[in-house]
Design an enzyme around this catalytic site. Sequence first.
Site, PDB file in Angstrom:
ATOM      1  N   ARG A 169       0.909  -0.866  -0.343  1.00 41.93           N
ATOM      2  CA  ARG A 169      -0.085  -0.151  -0.092  1.00 41.93           C
ATOM      3  C   ARG A 169       1.133   1.484  -0.247  1.00 41.93           C
ATOM      4  O   ARG A 169       1.350   2.403   0.746  1.00 41.93           O
ATOM      5  CB  ARG A 169      -0.713  -0.183   1.168  1.00 41.93           C
ATOM      6  CG  ARG A 169      -1.992  -1.572   0.906  1.00 41.93           C
ATOM      7  CD  ARG A 169      -3.112  -1.113   0.929  1.00 41.93           C
ATOM      8  NE  ARG A 169      -3.957  -2.035   0.589  1.00 41.93           N
ATOM      9  CZ  ARG A 169      -3.853  -3.139   0.041  1.00 41.93           C
ATOM     10  NH1 ARG A 169      -2.916  -3.829  -0.785  1.00 41.93           N
ATOM     11  NH2 ARG A 169      -5.228  -3.876   0.808  1.00 41.93           N
ATOM     12  N   SER A 243     -10.088   0.176   3.459  1.00 37.31           N
ATOM     13  CA  SER A 243      -9.153  -0.355   4.937  1.00 37.31           C
ATOM     14  C   SER A 243      -9.120   0.559   5.830  1.00 37.31           C
ATOM     15  O   SER A 243      -8.028   2.127   4.360  1.00 37.31           O
ATOM     16  CB  SER A 243      -8.562  -1.167   4.525  1.00 37.31           C
ATOM     17  OG  SER A 243      -8.662  -2.086   4.529  1.00 37.31           O
ATOM     18  N   GLU A 339      -3.945   3.750   6.215  1.00 36.64           N
ATOM     19  CA  GLU A 339      -3.785   3.550   4.786  1.00 36.64           C
ATOM     20  C   GLU A 339      -4.205   4.742   4.237  1.00 36.64           C
ATOM     21  O   GLU A 339      -3.167   4.891   3.276  1.00 36.64           O
ATOM     22  CB  GLU A 339      -3.988   2.410   5.080  1.00 36.64           C
ATOM     23  CG  GLU A 339      -4.003   1.520   3.811  1.00 36.64           C
ATOM     24  CD  GLU A 339      -5.297   0.885   2.946  1.00 36.64           C
ATOM     25  OE1 GLU A 339      -5.358   1.944   1.706  1.00 36.64           O
ATOM     26  OE2 GLU A 339      -5.186  -0.199   2.772  1.00 36.64           O
TER      27      GLU A 339
END
Length: 345
Positions: A169, A243, A339
Amino acid sequence: MSQPTPLLTRDASLQALNTFGLPARAAWFTAIETPAQLAALIAWPELKRLQRFVLGGGSNLVLAGDFDGLVLHVRLTGRALIAEDADAWFVRAGAGENWHDFVSWTLECGWPGLENLALIPGTVGAAPVQNIGAYGLEMAERFHTLEAVDLETGETVVLDRAACQFGYRDSVFKREAAGRSLITAVTFQLPKHWRPITGYADVARELEAPGIIQPTAREVADAVIALRLRKLPDPAHIGNAGSFFKNPRIDAQAFQNLVARYPDLPHYPQPDGTVKLAAGWLIERCGWKGKTLGPVGVYERQALVLVNRGGARGEDVLRLARAIQASVRATFGVELEPEPVILGA
Ligand code: EPU
């Protein structure tokens, strides 16, 4: 300030442009729909003096407050097969193309490879920024090159996988190149010798239920879509940014200590000896799943997703995130890292 040819808006609302539905304003805003508009913007002398933020689908974004700079909303479109060799199809798409529509189109054309990434919200241009991933596949594995404009120099550059510095990510566009590189198009390398990726337990179960043994790419996509619809909130109905935390990585010793206390701790050993944990599990164990704090909450079906229950502001999201981080730190001694990109804090 003098105005360049492309249309610039002052004091623009960003609320409809982020899937969390958070209210925030940008001092300057422009939408880039054509290469000519981009060229005009680059020629604008004031551009270098402004703080900049490149916005795609706004689906991995927390607007923590107003942004005292220029938001560039990339809407460049177009998609085509540009080359093929014995091993792959090379498919290029404009950064503003919707990611899921692009994935669906590649499958309709008979080019497999992106099916595990079906239904991820956002745009093609945003996919490399956080190296989107799901169900056993990361975008980096199908990536060939991207084209970007350096907003400082006005130069167009072609970047390969190494130059993008993809991680979990993560990429250079979340770090040094943030606000500087504007991705205009991405080319993917889709395998001719394709094999389905069904190692992820949820995907395997979803395919086994109707008795599918050798799935087509379309069947994998349908399994992924069914899973995502069940587990993740649709941003069109419930504001969220997917997320909210990365799955944390800890060293082998810390893992041994934790698993002795929590034998059912989900864990994924990494090639470098560290162990990845499931943030959703840690958060659920701290009692947060389904909880509400003011206008925000933790999604009932997936503890890793924070949701806007109506009227939330960026500060409400960050307050809940900090409370969750504090619980997980106190209970497990593990640090959770957000994130999404956090803007305007
Ligand atoms: N779990 C819980 N409680 C929860 C959620 C998960 O106990 O509320 C447990 C599950 O039972 C499982 C483990 O945690 O043992 C992992 O859960 P899951 O397989 O659902 O995946 P995840 O780690 O929660 C990651 C990605 C998702 C991606 C899925 C599927 C991150 C931060 N998240 O989630 O990506 O779709 O795997 O591949 O890596 C995103 O990045 O926005 C995103 C949605």
